[in-house]
Each structure stands twice: as C-alpha cells, then as structure tokens.
Design a protein around this motif. Structure first.
Motif, PDB file in Angstrom:
ATOM      1  N   GLU A  46     -13.452  20.721  -0.947  1.00  0.00           N
ATOM      2  CA  GLU A  46     -13.899  19.463  -0.334  1.00  0.00           C
ATOM      3  C   GLU A  46     -12.767  18.442  -0.208  1.00  0.00           C
ATOM      4  O   GLU A  46     -12.869  17.488   0.558  1.00  0.00           O
ATOM      5  N   GLU A  47     -11.692  18.616  -0.969  1.00  0.00           N
ATOM      6  CA  GLU A  47     -10.550  17.711  -0.864  1.00  0.00           C
ATOM      7  C   GLU A  47      -9.599  18.088   0.266  1.00  0.00           C
ATOM      8  O   GLU A  47      -8.865  17.246   0.777  1.00  0.00           O
ATOM      9  N   ALA A  48      -9.599  19.349   0.619  1.00  0.00           N
ATOM     10  CA  ALA A  48      -8.562  19.887   1.505  1.00  0.00           C
ATOM     11  C   ALA A  48      -8.500  19.188   2.857  1.00  0.00           C
ATOM     12  O   ALA A  48      -7.421  18.770   3.302  1.00  0.00           O
ATOM     13  N   ILE A  67      -5.268  17.142   4.164  1.00  0.00           N
ATOM     14  CA  ILE A  67      -4.518  17.639   5.318  1.00  0.00           C
ATOM     15  C   ILE A  67      -4.399  16.558   6.382  1.00  0.00           C
ATOM     16  O   ILE A  67      -3.309  16.294   6.913  1.00  0.00           O
ATOM     17  N   THR A  68      -5.525  15.909   6.692  1.00  0.00           N
ATOM     18  CA  THR A  68      -5.514  14.872   7.725  1.00  0.00           C
ATOM     19  C   THR A  68      -4.579  13.733   7.346  1.00  0.00           C
ATOM     20  O   THR A  68      -3.769  13.272   8.167  1.00  0.00           O
ATOM     21  N   ALA A  69      -4.655  13.273   6.099  1.00  0.00           N
ATOM     22  CA  ALA A  69      -3.807  12.168   5.652  1.00  0.00           C
ATOM     23  C   ALA A  69      -2.327  12.555   5.690  1.00  0.00           C
ATOM     24  O   ALA A  69      -1.471  11.760   6.105  1.00  0.00           O
ATOM     25  N   ALA A 121      -2.456  24.559   2.169  1.00  0.00           N
ATOM     26  CA  ALA A 121      -3.686  24.018   1.579  1.00  0.00           C
ATOM     27  C   ALA A 121      -4.709  25.123   1.346  1.00  0.00           C
ATOM     28  O   ALA A 121      -5.409  25.138   0.325  1.00  0.00           O
ATOM     29  N   ALA A 122      -4.793  26.055   2.301  1.00  0.00           N
ATOM     30  CA  ALA A 122      -5.728  27.183   2.137  1.00  0.00           C
ATOM     31  C   ALA A 122      -5.341  28.022   0.927  1.00  0.00           C
ATOM     32  O   ALA A 122      -6.202  28.465   0.162  1.00  0.00           O
TER      33      ALA A 122
END
Length: 204
Positions: free
Chosen positions: A179-181, A185-187, A167-168
């Motif tokens: 702001e989406e990352a 990631i959590t989902a 993601a990074a």
C-alpha cells in the motif's frame, strides 16, 4: 489399407497444440512469478504435461521465458492502453504510474527470470512499448515546462522504469508494504522529473 487422414485432423491437432501451449505458458507465468529460478520440470508438472511435450513446443528454456514475457507484457499493455493520458502531463504520468504498479510485481519477477536467460537487447525490445509511453509523457511535460530538460530523456525513462521494478522487488522481499509503493513511486518520480529552478529563481 490404412485409414485415410480425416480432413479435420490438421485443424484439430493445431487446436490441441495451441491449448497445450497456452497451458504451458500460463503455468510458466505462475511458476516464474513465484520463483524466477523455477525449473522446466516444475513448469511441466504445473502445466500437467510431460517434459517431451514442453520441449516439443519450446525447444529451450529461453524460448519458454520469452513466450511468457510476451504474454505478460501483452496483458500489461492492454491494461495500460486503457489509462487516460490526456491533459496535464504530470497528472497523466501519475495515472500511468499508478496503473503500471498494478502489473509490476509479476513483471519484476519475470524480468529476473529473463535477465538470466535472454539477451539484454531482446529484453529492451520487449519493454519498448511501456518505455515509449513514459517517454512521450516526459516529452510532453518538457514542452509544458513542468519537467526538467537538463538530463537525457533516455536516462529519465530508464530511471522511472528502474524505480518501478525496484519498488516491486522491495515489496516481494517484504521490505516495503504494497500500500506504500504507489505513493512512494509517484512522489519519487515527481521529484526526479521536476524542472529545477534557474539561478534567478525561475523554473526551467
């Protein structure tokens, strides 16, 4: 007769050397975070020192990259140590992932620099502490019955770390908005770790 060495010369020289090292490591973090392929010449220039001074402290590029990784991971570990990991394992992991994301962009660029320079085993050793936090939470989640047990725990830990670094890298390449990352990631990690239902419909 020449001057006798001053008693303060040794400590003063050590202090000067420590300041020089800190300046070089700080400059290397900035340079390698922006460009993992930054040259030692670029780093020396950013630190305001000559090549001879840089190589006097770090004999090889690998020595410098490792010092940078250690410095960055120490800062990251300090930040993550402040995260509240009590209570429900899933909620605790969500908080850890959110905080991990705040330091991951720099870490990913430095990891790219390290992968071309340091042995894979050394890179794993340097990342042992962050991996251990994730592993402990996954074990807790398994004990609570909320995380899956049908896959090796080392695989799950590695998968979480790959997702964070991936993601990074996506945000650095501007293929994902920052702001989406955290939300994605959590989902994704929640979905990855969720205990699958048994054939009779119960969750395990």
């Amino acid at each position: 007769m020449g001057d006798m060495p001053n008693a303060a010369t040794g400590p003063r020289r050590r202090a000067d050397a420590e300041r020089s090292i800190a300046r070089i490591v700080s400059a290397a973090r900035r340079c390698l975070s922006g460009d993992p392929n930054a040259s030692t010449d670029d780093i020396a220039k950013a630190a305001g020192v000559g090549r001879m001074t840089l190589y006097g402290h770090f004999h090889t590029r690998a020595d410098l990259v490792e010092a940078v990784m250690v410095d960055a991971l120490r800062d990251g570990d300090e930040a993550l140590s402040a995260v509240d990991l009590t209570g429900n394992a899933q909620d605790a992991l969500d908080r850890l992932l959110d905080s991990s994301w705040s330091v991951m962009a720099e870490s990913t660029a430095l990891l790219t620099a390290a992968q071309g320079t340091l042995p894979a085993e050394r890179i794993r050793q340097l990342h042992a502490a962050p991996a251990q936090r994730v592993e402990q939470l996954i074990r807790r989640g398994r004990d609570e019955g909320s995380f899956r047990t049908d896959m090796p725990i080392t695989w799950l830990v590695n998968a979480v770390q790959y997702l964070l670094h991936g993601a990074a890298e996506e945000t650095r390449a501007e293929r994902m908005r920052t702001e989406e990352a955290s939300r994605l990631i959590t989902a994704t990690v929640r979905s990855l770790l969720a205990a699958p239902p048994d054939p009779d419909g119960t969750v395990r």
